[in-house]
Scaffold this motif. Structure first.
Motif, short mmCIF file in Angstrom:
data_model
loop_
_atom_site.label_atom_id
_atom_site.label_comp_id
_atom_site.label_asym_id
_atom_site.label_seq_id
_atom_site.Cartn_x
_atom_site.Cartn_y
_atom_site.Cartn_z
N PRO A 249 0.82 -1.22 0.00
CA PRO A 249 0.00 0.00 0.00
C PRO A 249 0.85 1.26 0.00
O PRO A 249 1.96 1.29 0.55
N SER A 250 0.32 2.31 -0.61
CA SER A 250 1.06 3.57 -0.76
C SER A 250 1.34 4.24 0.58
O SER A 250 2.29 5.02 0.69
N TRP A 251 0.56 3.94 1.61
CA TRP A 251 0.80 4.59 2.91
C TRP A 251 2.08 4.06 3.56
O TRP A 251 2.65 4.73 4.43
N TRP A 252 2.57 2.87 3.14
CA TRP A 252 3.79 2.31 3.71
C TRP A 252 4.98 2.98 3.02
O TRP A 252 5.30 2.69 1.87
N LYS A 253 5.67 3.86 3.72
CA LYS A 253 6.71 4.70 3.12
C LYS A 253 8.12 4.11 3.21
O LYS A 253 8.99 4.45 2.39
N SER A 254 8.41 3.29 4.18
CA SER A 254 9.75 2.73 4.34
C SER A 254 10.10 1.85 3.14
O SER A 254 9.29 1.05 2.68
N LYS A 255 11.33 1.99 2.66
CA LYS A 255 11.83 1.15 1.57
C LYS A 255 12.61 -0.05 2.08
O LYS A 255 13.13 -0.85 1.29
N ALA A 256 12.74 -0.19 3.40
CA ALA A 256 13.42 -1.35 3.98
C ALA A 256 12.56 -2.59 3.73
O ALA A 256 11.36 -2.58 3.98
N ARG A 257 13.18 -3.65 3.26
CA ARG A 257 12.49 -4.89 2.97
C ARG A 257 13.16 -6.03 3.73
O ARG A 257 14.38 -6.12 3.81
N GLY A 258 12.35 -6.93 4.29
CA GLY A 258 12.90 -8.06 5.01
C GLY A 258 13.83 -7.64 6.13
O GLY A 258 13.45 -6.88 7.01
N ALA A 259 15.07 -8.11 6.08
CA ALA A 259 16.05 -7.86 7.13
C ALA A 259 16.85 -6.58 6.93
O ALA A 259 17.82 -6.34 7.64
N PRO A 261 18.15 -2.87 7.36
CA PRO A 261 18.09 -1.95 8.51
C PRO A 261 17.08 -0.84 8.23
O PRO A 261 16.72 -0.58 7.08
N ASN A 262 16.62 -0.21 9.29
CA ASN A 262 15.65 0.88 9.13
C ASN A 262 16.21 1.99 8.25
O ASN A 262 17.40 2.34 8.35
N ASP A 263 15.36 2.53 7.42
CA ASP A 263 15.79 3.63 6.55
C ASP A 263 15.12 4.95 6.90
O ASP A 263 15.40 5.97 6.32
N MET A 264 14.19 4.92 7.85
CA MET A 264 13.50 6.15 8.24
C MET A 264 12.91 5.98 9.64
O MET A 264 12.93 4.92 10.21
#
Length: 264
Positions: A249-259, A261-264
């Motif tokens: 969904p478009s509301w999910w802004k983080s580009k981190a996938r799976g394992a 590390p956090n990007d925001m």
């Protein structure tokens, strides 16, 4: 006999758990003034986050605590729980997600983990409302069951061990919408790795240990695990660790996938 399986299959089996098949427990009583501790005061620090989309200006028109207990008990009533999820629902675990309900369901069905533990109980307790978001409910779960049927890991059919399995406690949180649907479900890592019978492995990892699979540790940021996840995501055939971009969904802004590390 124990089977050792490369980490390439372990990450995708983490509790994708969605709440659909593994939420079985005895009816719980709602807290009363005599047994519930007072909530902490709301935060005094004003910050902005992309997750603020999960907060709303108006208070809930339903009892979020009761609704969360009802959701966790859905399988006890013989329902899948699908009716609780919003159209833009997302699940996220420490090394799994963001993933949609449809991908959670199809991945679960491919590994037969639920059938392998037909008496599985999630034993939730400690339901509480987030003092900073009245649409979010947290609770603990401590799964236990017996490995009565085999599991499937890629091409491998693992026979049942007959082991009684008790997993370390983890936390789940559910973010509800004003319409009474779950938009975001989050699963934590085990809280105490010395608890239970799975050598600290939690959720689906713990169930695999109980089924005779030696699970290595997996944590966010692990470079080799991230490479494996991306390789399998492209190849396919083992289920998904996160959904395809078009299904997030478009509301999910983080580009981190799976394992990642956090990007925001």
């Amino acid at each position: 006999m124990k089977h050792s399986v490369f980490g390439i299959t372990l990450w995708m089996l983490q509790c994708i758990q969605s709440s659909e098949g593994l939420n079985v427990f005895a009816p719980l009583k709602l807290p009363t003034s005599s047994n519930a501790s007072p909530p902490p005061p709301p935060s005094k620090i004003d910050t902005e986050s992309w997750l603020d989309v999960l907060k709303y200006d108006t208070p809930p028109s339903f009892d979020v605590l009761a609704k969360s207990i009802e959701f966790a008990n859905c399988n006890k009533r013989g329902t899948s729980g699908e009716e609780y999820y919003a159209d833009d629902y997302v699940f996220r675990g420490p090394i799994i997600g963001p993933i949609s309900y449809e991908d959670v369901r199809s991945t679960q069905e491919g590994f037969n983990v639920q059938n392998a533990y037909p008496n599985l109980e999630t034993r939730p307790f400690g339901f509480t409302i987030d003092p900073d978001n009245e649409y979010r409910c947290y609770w603990f779960e401590r799964w236990e069951g017996t490995n009565m049927e085999g599991v499937k890991v890629g091409p491998l059919d693992i026979p049942p061990t007959g082991n009684d399995v008790k997993l370390p406690t983890h936390i789940i949180s559910a973010n509800w919408t004003p319409e009474g649907k779950i938009k975001y479900l989050c699963l934590s890592s085990p809280l105490d790795r010395f608890e239970g019978t799975t050598q600290g492995a939690g959720a689906i990892f713990g169930l695999l240990v109980g089924a005779g699979i030696q699970a290595s540790s997996a944590s966010p940021g692990d470079a080799f695990l991230r490479f494996q996840q991306r390789l399998v995501h492209v190849i396919g055939g083992f289920g998904r660790g996160w959904s395809e971009e078009r299904n997030i969904p478009s509301w999910w802004k983080s580009k981190a996938r799976g394992a990642d590390p956090n990007d925001m």
